[in-house]
Design a protein around this motif. Sequence first.
Motif, PDB file in Angstrom:
ATOM      1  N   THR A 172      58.412  14.016  25.706  1.00 44.83           N
ATOM      2  CA  THR A 172      59.011  13.920  27.034  1.00 44.83           C
ATOM      3  C   THR A 172      60.514  14.163  26.907  1.00 44.83           C
ATOM      4  OG1 THR A 172      59.558  11.569  26.924  1.00 44.83           O
ATOM      5  CG2 THR A 172      57.332  12.136  27.637  1.00 44.83           C
ATOM      6  N   PRO A 173      61.136  14.748  27.910  1.00 43.41           N
ATOM      7  CA  PRO A 173      62.576  14.989  27.823  1.00 43.41           C
ATOM      8  C   PRO A 173      63.423  13.738  27.999  1.00 43.41           C
ATOM      9  CG  PRO A 173      61.745  15.717  29.949  1.00 43.41           C
ATOM     10  CD  PRO A 173      60.544  15.341  29.126  1.00 43.41           C
ATOM     11  N   ASP A 174      62.887  12.741  28.680  1.00 40.92           N
ATOM     12  CA  ASP A 174      63.685  11.561  29.041  1.00 40.92           C
ATOM     13  C   ASP A 174      62.977  10.246  28.742  1.00 40.92           C
ATOM     14  OD1 ASP A 174      61.680  11.745  30.902  1.00 40.92           O
ATOM     15  OD2 ASP A 174      62.991  11.860  32.650  1.00 40.92           O
ATOM     16  N   GLY A 175      61.936  10.299  27.940  1.00 37.83           N
ATOM     17  CA  GLY A 175      61.209   9.083  27.590  1.00 37.83           C
ATOM     18  C   GLY A 175      60.198   8.635  28.618  1.00 37.83           C
ATOM     19  N   LYS A 176      60.040   9.412  29.702  1.00 33.93           N
ATOM     20  CA  LYS A 176      59.165   9.016  30.811  1.00 33.93           C
ATOM     21  C   LYS A 176      57.932   9.906  30.890  1.00 33.93           C
ATOM     22  CE  LYS A 176      61.352   8.439  34.740  1.00 33.93           C
ATOM     23  NZ  LYS A 176      62.325   8.669  35.825  1.00 33.93           N
ATOM     24  N   LEU A 177      56.782   9.265  31.062  1.00 36.52           N
ATOM     25  CA  LEU A 177      55.561  10.008  31.347  1.00 36.52           C
ATOM     26  C   LEU A 177      55.489  10.352  32.832  1.00 36.52           C
ATOM     27  CD1 LEU A 177      52.813   8.103  29.298  1.00 36.52           C
ATOM     28  CD2 LEU A 177      53.863  10.304  28.753  1.00 36.52           C
ATOM     29  N   THR A 178      54.736  11.384  33.139  1.00 32.53           N
ATOM     30  CA  THR A 178      54.401  11.769  34.507  1.00 32.53           C
ATOM     31  C   THR A 178      52.902  12.042  34.545  1.00 32.53           C
ATOM     32  OG1 THR A 178      54.696  14.143  34.091  1.00 32.53           O
ATOM     33  CG2 THR A 178      56.655  12.880  34.793  1.00 32.53           C
ATOM     34  N   PRO A 179      52.291  12.104  35.720  1.00 30.36           N
ATOM     35  CA  PRO A 179      50.874  12.466  35.772  1.00 30.36           C
ATOM     36  C   PRO A 179      50.579  13.783  35.058  1.00 30.36           C
ATOM     37  CG  PRO A 179      51.550  11.556  37.873  1.00 30.36           C
ATOM     38  CD  PRO A 179      52.796  11.691  37.044  1.00 30.36           C
ATOM     39  N   GLU A 180      51.480  14.752  35.191  1.00 31.09           N
ATOM     40  CA  GLU A 180      51.262  16.048  34.545  1.00 31.09           C
ATOM     41  C   GLU A 180      51.323  15.930  33.031  1.00 31.09           C
ATOM     42  OE1 GLU A 180      52.256  16.312  38.613  1.00 31.09           O
ATOM     43  OE2 GLU A 180      53.487  15.437  37.007  1.00 31.09           O
ATOM     44  N   LEU A 181      52.261  15.133  32.520  1.00 32.73           N
ATOM     45  CA  LEU A 181      52.349  14.947  31.077  1.00 32.73           C
ATOM     46  C   LEU A 181      51.154  14.155  30.553  1.00 32.73           C
ATOM     47  CD1 LEU A 181      56.164  14.165  30.666  1.00 32.73           C
ATOM     48  CD2 LEU A 181      54.953  16.227  29.930  1.00 32.73           C
ATOM     49  N   ILE A 182      50.700  13.185  31.296  1.00 32.59           N
ATOM     50  CA  ILE A 182      49.513  12.416  30.905  1.00 32.59           C
ATOM     51  C   ILE A 182      48.314  13.336  30.726  1.00 32.59           C
ATOM     52  CG2 ILE A 182      47.827  10.729  31.754  1.00 32.59           C
ATOM     53  CD1 ILE A 182      50.260   9.220  32.980  1.00 32.59           C
ATOM     54  N   ASP A 183      48.203  14.317  31.598  1.00 31.90           N
ATOM     55  CA  ASP A 183      47.046  15.213  31.546  1.00 31.90           C
ATOM     56  C   ASP A 183      47.004  16.080  30.298  1.00 31.90           C
ATOM     57  OD1 ASP A 183      45.843  14.269  33.799  1.00 31.90           O
ATOM     58  OD2 ASP A 183      46.596  15.835  35.139  1.00 31.90           O
ATOM     59  N   ARG A 184      48.097  16.165  29.564  1.00 28.28           N
ATOM     60  CA  ARG A 184      48.074  16.906  28.305  1.00 28.28           C
ATOM     61  C   ARG A 184      47.166  16.238  27.271  1.00 28.28           C
ATOM     62  NH1 ARG A 184      54.319  18.887  27.091  1.00 28.28           N
ATOM     63  NH2 ARG A 184      54.689  19.902  29.116  1.00 28.28           N
ATOM     64  N   GLN A 185      46.956  14.923  27.431  1.00 34.40           N
ATOM     65  CA  GLN A 185      46.092  14.195  26.505  1.00 34.40           C
ATOM     66  C   GLN A 185      44.881  13.592  27.196  1.00 34.40           C
ATOM     67  OE1 GLN A 185      46.117  14.189  23.381  1.00 34.40           O
ATOM     68  NE2 GLN A 185      48.176  14.215  22.532  1.00 34.40           N
ATOM     69  N   ALA A 186      44.846  13.650  28.523  1.00 33.29           N
ATOM     70  CA  ALA A 186      43.753  13.009  29.270  1.00 33.29           C
ATOM     71  C   ALA A 186      42.579  13.978  29.409  1.00 33.29           C
ATOM     72  CB  ALA A 186      44.249  12.562  30.641  1.00 33.29           C
ATOM     73  N   PHE A 187      41.830  14.085  28.335  1.00 32.20           N
ATOM     74  CA  PHE A 187      40.641  14.939  28.367  1.00 32.20           C
ATOM     75  C   PHE A 187      39.697  14.483  27.262  1.00 32.20           C
ATOM     76  CE2 PHE A 187      43.572  16.933  25.400  1.00 32.20           C
ATOM     77  CZ  PHE A 187      42.757  17.266  24.322  1.00 32.20           C
ATOM     78  N   GLY A 188      38.473  15.018  27.275  1.00 33.10           N
ATOM     79  CA  GLY A 188      37.520  14.749  26.209  1.00 33.10           C
ATOM     80  C   GLY A 188      36.633  13.545  26.426  1.00 33.10           C
ATOM     81  N   TRP A 189      36.580  13.042  27.662  1.00 29.90           N
ATOM     82  CA  TRP A 189      35.689  11.910  27.919  1.00 29.90           C
ATOM     83  C   TRP A 189      34.234  12.331  27.692  1.00 29.90           C
ATOM     84  CZ3 TRP A 189      39.651  12.804  31.706  1.00 29.90           C
ATOM     85  CH2 TRP A 189      40.714  11.895  31.633  1.00 29.90           C
TER      86      TRP A 189
END
Length: 354
Positions: free
Chosen positions: A118-135
């Motif tokens: 992250t550029p500023d230490g903060k997650l966003t829904p879009e950044l979360i989706d980079r790892q939110a997969f594979g269920w």
Amino acid sequence: MTDAVRRHDPSVRGFASDNYAGVHPEVLAALALANGGHQIAYGEDDYTVHLQDVFRRHFGPRAEAFPVFNGTGANVVALQSLLPRWGAVIAAESAHINVDECGAPEKVAGIKLLTVPTPDGKLTPELIDRQAFGWGDEHRAQPLAVSITQSTELGTLYTADEIRAICDHAHERGMLVHVDGSRMANAAASLNLPLRAFTTDAGVDVLSFGGTKNGLLLGEAVVVLNPDAVRNILYLRKMSMQLASKMRFISVQFEALLGGDLWLRSAGHANAMARRLEAAVREVDGVTLVRPVQANAVFALLPREVSERLQKRYRFYFWNEHTGEVRWMAAFDTTEADIDAFAAAIREEMAKQQ
């Protein structure tokens, strides 16, 4: 008589960490108040029972607090309570649970961390989706929780709306949300919001609430905001070696901190001292402020040799050894004179570079 002697100069101040500060006098007084006589051990004492009402005033009627020894323990217990053995937590790459806890979430709790730059230490829904997969994929640790830090490790803040967006996004995907709040009081003071506005009301399920950085001798708390989200936290706290036998002495500190406005006064003062430092060094040639000052941290870039000379006069750390970025922290007991003297030292050392 006691054989103990003072082995430090109490006039010496540093800017390395708010953990360097001592114990707030009002907290010391509370500890003395709780001393004497016998109280039931392991959390059945009168102070810990009353503490539940204190936390509920700040976080709502369903909140339940579980005092622990330290921040890493709070995070480990909180995350374990949210996840099954195959669960994973999505976090910023800069998160304390990833870079500053010696692998405890992974080694002690057995939790896979799925990190995102992250550029500023903060997650966003879009950044979360980079790892939110594979269920449903048995080969991948299942992303079942999101952990954010407020204020972040880079001194930035989430707004209440930003946390609400993260919680809504995570919950829609079947994930729970944890907040590492070791400096949550600083965030509330800066945002000018009650604690529940960006936690309970935003949809956070569980948080680690910090006390040590805001004037406690020791102690943090796991605060469950959504009881339906956690499992077996009593056993997890004990198994994680975070159950204090004389818990009254942790609980009474939180009562002193949160029962009135001490938490807000202390955090607000630390924030104000960081802003004073920011203002003092902003115009110093050769010093670059690299991040917004939103809580009690100041991040700056200056010549390495200047930083190394300054470190012989004041304690502080390099945040990034490669770039030379440093971090300066203000605490509840930092004074205006402390800030002014440090700023003068920065100007003196920079002048030697001319």
